[in-house]
Write a protein that holds these residues in place. Structure first.
Motif, PDB file in Angstrom:
ATOM      1  N   ILE B 108       0.185 -25.194  12.320  1.00 12.92           N
ATOM      2  CA  ILE B 108      -0.550 -24.310  13.228  1.00 12.92           C
ATOM      3  C   ILE B 108       0.201 -24.178  14.552  1.00 12.92           C
ATOM      4  CG2 ILE B 108      -2.712 -23.991  14.478  1.00 12.92           C
ATOM      5  CD1 ILE B 108      -4.132 -25.484  12.252  1.00 12.92           C
ATOM      6  N   VAL B 109       0.634 -25.330  15.109  1.00 16.21           N
ATOM      7  CA  VAL B 109       1.331 -25.305  16.395  1.00 16.21           C
ATOM      8  C   VAL B 109       2.656 -24.553  16.261  1.00 16.21           C
ATOM      9  CG1 VAL B 109       2.446 -26.733  18.155  1.00 16.21           C
ATOM     10  CG2 VAL B 109       0.244 -27.413  17.231  1.00 16.21           C
ATOM     11  N   GLY B 112       2.067 -21.053  16.526  1.00 15.63           N
ATOM     12  CA  GLY B 112       1.806 -20.706  17.925  1.00 15.63           C
ATOM     13  C   GLY B 112       3.084 -20.575  18.715  1.00 15.63           C
ATOM     14  N   SER B 115       4.867 -17.481  18.116  1.00 16.34           N
ATOM     15  CA  SER B 115       4.226 -16.270  18.633  1.00 16.34           C
ATOM     16  C   SER B 115       4.609 -16.006  20.096  1.00 16.34           C
ATOM     17  CB  SER B 115       2.703 -16.402  18.519  1.00 16.34           C
ATOM     18  OG  SER B 115       2.212 -17.213  19.565  1.00 16.34           O
ATOM     19  N   ALA B 143       1.437 -21.220  23.594  1.00 18.78           N
ATOM     20  CA  ALA B 143       1.456 -21.439  22.143  1.00 18.78           C
ATOM     21  C   ALA B 143       0.131 -22.050  21.687  1.00 18.78           C
ATOM     22  CB  ALA B 143       2.618 -22.361  21.764  1.00 18.78           C
ATOM     23  N   ILE B 144      -0.329 -23.074  22.399  1.00 19.86           N
ATOM     24  CA  ILE B 144      -1.596 -23.712  22.031  1.00 19.86           C
ATOM     25  C   ILE B 144      -2.740 -22.725  22.212  1.00 19.86           C
ATOM     26  CG2 ILE B 144      -3.193 -25.587  22.584  1.00 19.86           C
ATOM     27  CD1 ILE B 144      -0.800 -26.752  21.426  1.00 19.86           C
ATOM     28  N   LYS B 145      -2.662 -21.949  23.282  1.00 20.08           N
ATOM     29  CA  LYS B 145      -3.711 -20.969  23.535  1.00 20.08           C
ATOM     30  C   LYS B 145      -3.823 -19.975  22.374  1.00 20.08           C
ATOM     31  CE  LYS B 145      -5.108 -17.356  26.718  1.00 20.08           C
ATOM     32  NZ  LYS B 145      -4.774 -16.595  27.915  1.00 20.08           N
ATOM     33  N   ALA B 146      -2.651 -19.525  21.891  1.00 19.84           N
ATOM     34  CA  ALA B 146      -2.653 -18.510  20.830  1.00 19.84           C
ATOM     35  C   ALA B 146      -3.294 -19.041  19.554  1.00 19.84           C
ATOM     36  CB  ALA B 146      -1.224 -18.048  20.555  1.00 19.84           C
ATOM     37  N   VAL B 147      -3.111 -20.317  19.253  1.00 17.67           N
ATOM     38  CA  VAL B 147      -3.615 -20.841  17.978  1.00 17.67           C
ATOM     39  C   VAL B 147      -4.842 -21.729  18.168  1.00 17.67           C
ATOM     40  CG1 VAL B 147      -1.443 -20.684  16.737  1.00 17.67           C
ATOM     41  CG2 VAL B 147      -1.946 -22.740  18.062  1.00 17.67           C
ATOM     42  N   TYR B 213     -12.052 -23.961  25.658  1.00 17.71           N
ATOM     43  CA  TYR B 213     -11.189 -22.780  25.703  1.00 17.71           C
ATOM     44  C   TYR B 213     -11.464 -21.971  26.964  1.00 17.71           C
ATOM     45  CZ  TYR B 213      -8.752 -18.582  24.201  1.00 17.71           C
ATOM     46  OH  TYR B 213      -7.889 -17.535  24.127  1.00 17.71           O
TER      47      TYR B 213
END
Lengths: 224, 223
Positions: B108-109, B112, B115, B143-147, B213
């Motif tokens: 997942i990371v 991210g 992306s 990156a963390i925000k996106a995923v 979030y």
């Protein structure tokens, strides 16, 4: 003290038990597909109470551990109806409903991913809701649904290992039994893990390949 | 159906159930922190590490993602003592959860990180930042925000999956429920109650992640 080594006959026992893992996965997947399709379609009908009902079903099954679902199916049926069933019906019911909830949610996403224009075009051709789904939406949704569905099969095969906890004899339970007679967990459990890997990895790779191909297909369409 | 429901015995034992739920929450929370740390390291190494390290991490991720959690736990709890690593049930459970989540979250990371536009990395490098600094100060946060939604659902799956650690006798919610139902013969009531507690915990975690979030990622955009 007499103990057996993990030899050929033990390995064959474990490999033989793989068929129950495969069979349970296939049954749960097949029945889950039927119910899951119903759930996915009902999640998108223009009638709110049905949608809420299906959302509740999905939330319930995705928000609780599959082990608890299995316990309720196994012990719950036993006490409610006063009969001690063999594990088969309990695991089949539990994994079918579990698969249906996940597949329903995956496929709802696929149905809703079909552009609005397709729905509107179908309506303007005076198709009723059933025909619209059958001839226009579902065939297109099916194409994007294949990859995540294969991916879910991996999750389902791994999930069936939990049936070992209620004593259903499949791959993991066979491993436990072999550990009990050989006292060699260092050999047996890695072998069990390899068996699962052999089942799941090809499906994972297939799912990734399909995903890439469909991605490529979609970008191609978009650029035309 | 002549069964008479008796939920009184469940309310009598509610404190014990809740103590089990507390351990479930503790294990899950620790595993989330540990698993996410593992995932961030592995994702970094998988993208920029030397080739052999990349292969090892790829192998780790594939091995964990294609075998059941229950078998992973059995290997940690029953097989490792044969080579001299002996863990008690709770530690084995935690280790299993971290290893398991680490593999899923690595993928997942990684998604991210990929992306984040390449231009950002190049800009950072052009400013003379090292690869690690670029990763730490430029890439990681977006990156963390996106995923984050994907990570949050993986965390909740892990919390629900933690019921399986009862199979190696860690005393969390499921194990306590098993003990209680076998001493009171009220299987249906106790499993029903435990299922309800899990559902509430799942909803609670979902709410907490949404709040997190909003606090950490969403406000920064406006500010």
């Amino acid at each position: 003290m007499m103990t057996r080594d993990f030899g050929l006959s033990e390995l064959l026992f474990v490999l033989g038990a793989m068929r129950w893992t495969i069979l349970l996965s296939l049954i749960a997947f097949a029945c889950g597909c039927v119910i899951g399709l119903l759930v996915a379609v009902l999640r998108t009908v223009p009638f709110a109470p049905l949608r809420w009902l299906m959302t509740g079903y999905i939330q319930l099954f995705q928000g609780t551990p599959v082990l608890m679902q299995l316990f309720i199916a196994f012990y719950g049926i036993a006490v409610l109806f006063g009969v001690q069933l063999s594990p088969w019906p309990a695991v089949t019911i539990a994994f079918t409903l579990y698969a249906a909830a996940f597949l329903g949610e995956i496929w709802r996403g696929c149905i809703q991913a079909i552009p609005r224009g397709q729905w509107e075009a179908g309506r303007s051709l005076a198709l009723n809701y059933a025909d619209l789904l059958r001839f226009i939406i579902l065939p297109q949704a099916f194409r994007i649904a294949i990859a995540p569905t294969v991916g879910f099969m991996v999750q389902l095969i791994k999930g069936t290992s939990i049936a070992a906890i209620i004593g259903f004899i499949e791959l993991t339970r066979a491993g436990q039994l072999m550990v009990n007679v050989t006292f060699q967990p260092m050999i047996v459990y890695p072998v069990i893990a390899c068996c699962y890997f052999a089942l799941c990895w090809p499906l994972s790779v297939l799912s990734q390949r399909l995903e890439k191909r469909i991605d490529a297909g979609l970008t191609q369409n978009a650029s035309v | 159906m002549s069964y008479v429901f008796q939920f009184g015995v469940v309310t009598d034992n509610l404190p014990r159930l809740l103590s089990g739920a507390l351990l479930t929450i503790e294990l899950s929370a620790l595993a989330m922190v540990g698993g996410l740390s593992v995932a961030i390291c592995c994702a970094f190494l998988k993208l920029w590490g030397p080739r052999p390290v990349r292969w090892i991490i790829h192998g780790y991720v594939e091995a964990i993602r294609n075998t059941p959690f229950l078998v992973q736990l059995f290997i940690i709890f029953f097989s490792l003592p044969a080579i001299g690593v002996r863990l008690d049930a709770n530690h084995a459970a935690l280790l299993g959860m971290v290893v398991n989540l680490g593999a899923y979250a690595t993928e997942i990371v990684r998604a991210g990180i990929e992306s984040v536009p390449r231009g950002q990395t190049e800009a950072g490098r052009a400013l003379g930042l090292s690869r690690l600094q670029v990763f730490r100060f430029i890439i990681l946060f977006p990156a963390i925000k996106a995923v984050f939604p994907a990570l949050a659902s993986q965390f909740i799956l892990l919390m629900l999956g933690s019921s399986i650690v009862s199979a190696i006798s860690a005393q969390e919610l499921t194990a306590i429920t098993n003990t209680l139902q076998s001493t009171t013969f009220r299987a249906f009531e106790f499993y029903f109650a435990a299922t309800l507690i899990y559902l509430l915990m799942a909803l609670g975690f979902r709410g907490a992640f949404a709040a997190f979030y909003w606090l950490v990622f969403a406000r920064e955009r406006r500010g």
